[in-house]
Design a protein around this motif. Structure first.
Motif, short mmCIF file in Angstrom:
data_model
loop_
_atom_site.label_atom_id
_atom_site.label_comp_id
_atom_site.label_asym_id
_atom_site.label_seq_id
_atom_site.Cartn_x
_atom_site.Cartn_y
_atom_site.Cartn_z
N ASP A 26 8.42 24.89 -29.39
CA ASP A 26 7.25 25.32 -28.63
C ASP A 26 7.11 24.61 -27.29
OD1 ASP A 26 6.68 26.89 -30.84
OD2 ASP A 26 5.41 25.37 -31.75
N ALA A 27 8.16 23.92 -26.86
CA ALA A 27 8.09 23.12 -25.64
C ALA A 27 7.71 23.95 -24.41
CB ALA A 27 9.43 22.42 -25.40
N GLY A 28 8.13 25.19 -24.32
CA GLY A 28 7.86 26.01 -23.15
C GLY A 28 6.53 26.74 -23.18
N LEU A 29 5.73 26.54 -24.21
CA LEU A 29 4.46 27.26 -24.32
C LEU A 29 3.35 26.58 -23.54
CD1 LEU A 29 4.38 28.19 -28.12
CD2 LEU A 29 5.21 29.57 -26.19
N SER A 30 2.49 27.39 -22.95
CA SER A 30 1.29 26.86 -22.29
C SER A 30 0.28 26.45 -23.36
CB SER A 30 0.66 27.94 -21.40
OG SER A 30 0.11 28.98 -22.21
N GLU A 31 -0.77 25.76 -22.97
CA GLU A 31 -1.81 25.36 -23.92
C GLU A 31 -2.44 26.59 -24.58
OE1 GLU A 31 -2.72 22.34 -25.21
OE2 GLU A 31 -0.86 21.78 -24.20
N ARG A 32 -2.66 27.62 -23.78
CA ARG A 32 -3.24 28.85 -24.34
C ARG A 32 -2.29 29.48 -25.35
NH1 ARG A 32 -6.68 33.61 -22.06
NH2 ARG A 32 -6.20 35.18 -23.63
N LYS A 125 7.22 43.03 -27.75
CA LYS A 125 7.95 41.82 -27.39
C LYS A 125 9.00 41.51 -28.46
CE LYS A 125 4.34 39.08 -27.35
NZ LYS A 125 3.06 39.66 -27.70
N PRO A 126 10.08 40.84 -28.10
CA PRO A 126 11.06 40.48 -29.13
C PRO A 126 10.54 39.40 -30.08
CG PRO A 126 11.74 39.64 -26.98
CD PRO A 126 10.53 40.50 -26.76
N PHE A 127 9.70 38.50 -29.54
CA PHE A 127 9.13 37.42 -30.34
C PHE A 127 7.63 37.34 -30.05
CE2 PHE A 127 13.57 36.16 -29.50
CZ PHE A 127 14.03 36.20 -30.80
N GLN A 132 11.22 33.99 -26.04
CA GLN A 132 11.85 32.86 -26.73
C GLN A 132 11.31 32.72 -28.16
OE1 GLN A 132 14.33 30.93 -25.41
NE2 GLN A 132 14.24 32.40 -23.74
N LEU A 133 12.19 32.37 -29.05
CA LEU A 133 11.84 32.10 -30.44
C LEU A 133 11.02 30.81 -30.50
CD1 LEU A 133 12.68 33.07 -33.40
CD2 LEU A 133 14.30 31.20 -33.30
N THR A 134 9.89 30.85 -31.18
CA THR A 134 9.03 29.67 -31.32
C THR A 134 8.66 29.50 -32.79
OG1 THR A 134 6.99 30.91 -30.93
CG2 THR A 134 8.08 29.94 -28.98
N THR A 135 7.88 28.49 -33.06
CA THR A 135 7.47 28.19 -34.43
C THR A 135 6.81 29.37 -35.11
OG1 THR A 135 7.19 25.86 -33.87
CG2 THR A 135 6.05 26.65 -35.83
#
Length: 185
Positions: A26-32, A125-127, A132-135
């Protein structure tokens, strides 16, 4: 298991991977986005999961296969006692959680609403959070695949198959995990 240590639960596994290997899906995710992903994860883990439990143990279509799978190895004289004890405990759990206070058709409708919310959020969306694949993808896949791909028939399974984007998402995840498209049952 990692280096002989048994890790259980998605939160503990992720915390371990972050601490031991510096892996943060989840490193690339914003707070929202993190907040939205957490809300989706809680929907799946703390509501849909109980609908799955109900579908497995209390849907008359699924119950015989599930009971055979779990209780089939027990000595025949023990099965009725273990079955009754297990059903009582699971029913109490479902009532305590809240879902068990509803009629079967209401439970199915609540699960349908959960699946509809997931399908709407995923959209095309793909994910769940984008490209990007996230948790949340790993968590959602784990539960959705348990509905879609486990060879147990239930009304919940039929409802889940009515959301083509969730089915396609799980098939994509299956292909990535197993290296081939295993397709729908």
């Amino acid at each position: 298991r990692d280096e002989g240590r048994l890790l259980t639960g998605s939160r503990r596994i992720l915390a371990h991977l972050k601490a031991s290997r510096g892996i943060d899906p989840d490193a690339g995710l914003s707070e929202r986005q993190r907040a939205e992903a957490l809300a989706l994860q809680r929907l799946v883990e703390e509501h849909l999961a109980f609908a799955i439990l109900w579908a497995r143990w209390f849907d008359p279509q699924a119950r015989p296969a599930v009971e055979e799978g779990f209780l089939g190895g027990l000595a025949a004289p023990l099965r009725p006692w273990v079955r009754a004890s297990l059903h009582l405990r699971l029913r109490r759990l479902l009532v305590f959680q809240g879902l068990g206070r509803h009629a079967p058709e209401e439970i199915l409708e609540l699960a349908r609403e959960d699946l509809a919310a997931l399908a709407a959020y995923l959209a095309d969306k793909p994910f769940f959070m984008g490209e990007q694949l996230t948790t949340i993808d790993a968590v959602a896949y784990g539960f959705l695949a348990n509905i879609l791909f486990v060879p147990v028939e239930s009304d919940l399974k039929r409802v889940a198959f009515s959301f083509p984007n969730l089915v396609a998402f799980c098939e994509t995840m299956e292909a990535g995990i197993y290296g081939e498209d295993r397709g729908s049952p």
